[in-house]
Design a protein around this motif. Structure first.
Motif, short mmCIF file in Angstrom:
data_model
loop_
_atom_site.label_atom_id
_atom_site.label_comp_id
_atom_site.label_asym_id
_atom_site.label_seq_id
_atom_site.Cartn_x
_atom_site.Cartn_y
_atom_site.Cartn_z
N GLU A 20 -8.79 -0.82 -1.69
CA GLU A 20 -8.29 0.69 -1.81
C GLU A 20 -9.28 1.55 -1.42
O GLU A 20 -9.00 2.75 -0.85
CB GLU A 20 -7.74 0.68 -3.53
CG GLU A 20 -7.02 2.16 -3.47
CD GLU A 20 -6.67 2.24 -4.86
OE1 GLU A 20 -6.85 3.27 -5.60
OE2 GLU A 20 -5.77 1.29 -5.45
N SER A 21 -10.34 1.67 -1.77
CA SER A 21 -11.45 2.35 -1.29
C SER A 21 -11.83 2.29 0.09
O SER A 21 -12.02 3.40 0.68
CB SER A 21 -12.90 2.19 -1.96
OG SER A 21 -13.26 0.95 -1.89
N HIS A 35 -2.85 3.90 -2.97
CA HIS A 35 -2.46 3.08 -4.21
C HIS A 35 -2.16 1.79 -3.81
O HIS A 35 -1.22 1.65 -2.84
CB HIS A 35 -1.42 3.73 -5.38
CG HIS A 35 -1.21 2.69 -6.40
ND1 HIS A 35 -2.04 2.35 -7.50
CD2 HIS A 35 0.04 1.94 -6.65
CE1 HIS A 35 -1.51 1.72 -8.41
NE2 HIS A 35 -0.10 1.38 -7.93
N MET A 36 -2.84 0.63 -4.44
CA MET A 36 -2.20 -0.73 -3.74
C MET A 36 -1.99 -1.55 -5.02
O MET A 36 -2.61 -1.25 -6.14
CB MET A 36 -3.51 -1.29 -2.98
CG MET A 36 -3.99 -0.48 -1.86
SD MET A 36 -5.61 -1.20 -1.28
CE MET A 36 -4.96 -2.53 -0.38
N HIS A 37 -1.11 -2.37 -4.81
CA HIS A 37 -0.72 -3.35 -5.79
C HIS A 37 -0.11 -4.42 -5.32
O HIS A 37 0.38 -4.57 -4.27
CB HIS A 37 0.23 -2.74 -6.86
CG HIS A 37 1.56 -2.34 -6.28
ND1 HIS A 37 1.78 -1.31 -5.78
CD2 HIS A 37 2.90 -3.05 -6.05
CE1 HIS A 37 3.28 -1.18 -5.25
NE2 HIS A 37 3.53 -2.45 -5.67
N ALA A 38 -0.18 -5.80 -5.80
CA ALA A 38 0.15 -6.88 -5.48
C ALA A 38 1.76 -7.13 -5.49
O ALA A 38 2.44 -6.72 -6.47
CB ALA A 38 -0.50 -8.25 -5.95
N ILE A 83 0.96 -1.10 0.11
CA ILE A 83 0.07 0.01 -0.26
C ILE A 83 0.86 1.12 -0.28
O ILE A 83 1.90 1.39 0.85
CB ILE A 83 -1.01 0.19 1.33
CG1 ILE A 83 -1.82 -1.28 1.37
CG2 ILE A 83 -1.55 1.32 1.28
CD1 ILE A 83 -1.61 -2.24 2.29
N THR A 84 0.80 2.07 -0.94
CA THR A 84 1.32 3.24 -1.02
C THR A 84 0.54 4.51 -0.64
O THR A 84 -0.47 4.69 -1.32
CB THR A 84 1.86 3.47 -2.54
OG1 THR A 84 2.86 2.40 -3.12
CG2 THR A 84 2.93 4.86 -2.56
N ILE A 142 -11.37 13.06 10.16
CA ILE A 142 -11.24 13.40 8.82
C ILE A 142 -10.98 11.72 8.32
O ILE A 142 -10.31 10.77 8.65
CB ILE A 142 -10.18 14.18 8.28
CG1 ILE A 142 -8.85 13.76 8.85
CG2 ILE A 142 -10.60 15.50 9.07
CD1 ILE A 142 -7.63 14.69 8.32
N ALA A 143 -11.26 11.76 6.85
CA ALA A 143 -10.94 10.52 6.12
C ALA A 143 -9.65 10.62 5.93
O ALA A 143 -8.85 11.60 5.37
CB ALA A 143 -11.84 10.49 4.81
N LEU A 144 -8.82 9.36 5.31
CA LEU A 144 -7.49 8.91 5.39
C LEU A 144 -7.11 9.55 3.80
O LEU A 144 -6.40 10.58 3.57
CB LEU A 144 -7.35 7.60 5.17
CG LEU A 144 -5.76 7.16 4.86
CD1 LEU A 144 -5.26 6.18 5.51
CD2 LEU A 144 -5.51 6.88 3.28
#
Length: 274
Positions: free
Chosen positions: A31-32, A55-58, A4-5, A46-48
């Motif tokens: 991600e959402s 951004h997420m990737h495997a 997770i970036t 507040i929301a992150l």
């Protein structure tokens, strides 16, 4: 596994408690869902996504990881109570980084605030820049400091490094402020640069290694002893050599050994290998 970036959009006006942003916590989320996570900004939730681009990737890595990008100096408790995975910060962080961490790795390319690695029990923390006061020490009101794991500070450390430290290893490649290794109970501290006043004040046990110290600050609380330490020294020196720098040269040196703090009947040791 997921990576997770989180890229900082802009520095927040107030300090942020980031203790919930852990690899094991975020890995099961989409991600959402990560973007909607609540964070405290003062007295406001507040929301992150108000603070970060997500951004997420495997990845082929076996454990989850988080990569922070940007200035996080107002984000406190990064890696707090982390029990696995990895966090990489491309920048600086606030106070209490890695506090009470038990496993995993936390890597910060910049500086960190006060209380880094306090009451740490396991894992590894590496700070590429400087650390504030009370690194590897006890939290206010607590009797125990760092309890395990490894802390590496590539720059300088502030005051009270390793205060009440009980176990583990803390290495500083630069200078350390006043009261380094104060009230130390056990463990290993290494300081490659200069040290401030009241070194190892109230030290009871443990080892303080000073590879670059040619002239120890005047103290009547430690006495030089001639006991044989070659076997112990070889084991410690080889263990620390993998970190490089001044600690990589220890195996080729013979240290002076001083015992104390005798004012508290302490049995700690200063190993001066300058």
């Amino acid at each position: 596994m997921k990576r997770i970036t989180l890229r900082v959009k802009a520095a927040p006006a107030l300090r942020i408690d980031a203790r919930t942003l852990l690899p094991a916590t975020l890995a099961p989320l989409s991600e959402s869902e990560v973007a909607r996570l609540p964070l405290w900004h003062g007295t406001e939730r507040i929301a992150l996504a108000d603070l970060f681009d997500v951004h997420m990737h495997a990845t082929p890595e076996a454990e989850p990881s988080i990569a922070f990008e940007g200035d996080l100096q107002r984000f406190d408790r990064i890696g707090c109570a982390m029990d696995g995975g990895s966090i990489v910060v491309d920048g600086s962080v606030g106070d209490l980084a890695g506090v009470q961490m038990s496993a995993g790795t936390l890597t910060v390319s910049g500086n960190c605030g006060d209380f880094v690695a306090c009451e740490m029990a396991g894992g590894r923390i590496e700070i590429g820049g400087h650390s504030g006061d009370f690194a590897a020490a006890a939290l206010p009101g607590s009797m125990d400091g760092m309890r395990g794991g490894t802390l590496i500070v590539r720059g300088h450390a502030g005051e009270r490094l390793g205060d009440r430290m009980r176990r583990g290893t803390a290495l500083v490649f630069g200078d350390a402020g006043a009261f380094a290794a104060s009230r130390m109970v056990a463990g290993t501290i290494g300081i490659a640069g200069n040290v401030g006043e009241h070194l190892a004040y109230g030290m009871r046990r443990g080892s303080l290694i000073l590879p670059g110290m040619r002239h120890l600050p005047e103290t009547d609380r430690f006495v030089e002893i001639r006991a044989e330490v070659s076997v112990f020294w070889r084991l410690v020196a080889r263990s620390l050599a993998r970190e490089g720098g001044a600690f990589g040269e220890l195996v080729r040196r013979t240290p002076r050994r001083l015992a104390g703090d005798i004012s508290v009947d302490g049995r700690g040791e200063l190993l001066v290998a300058g």
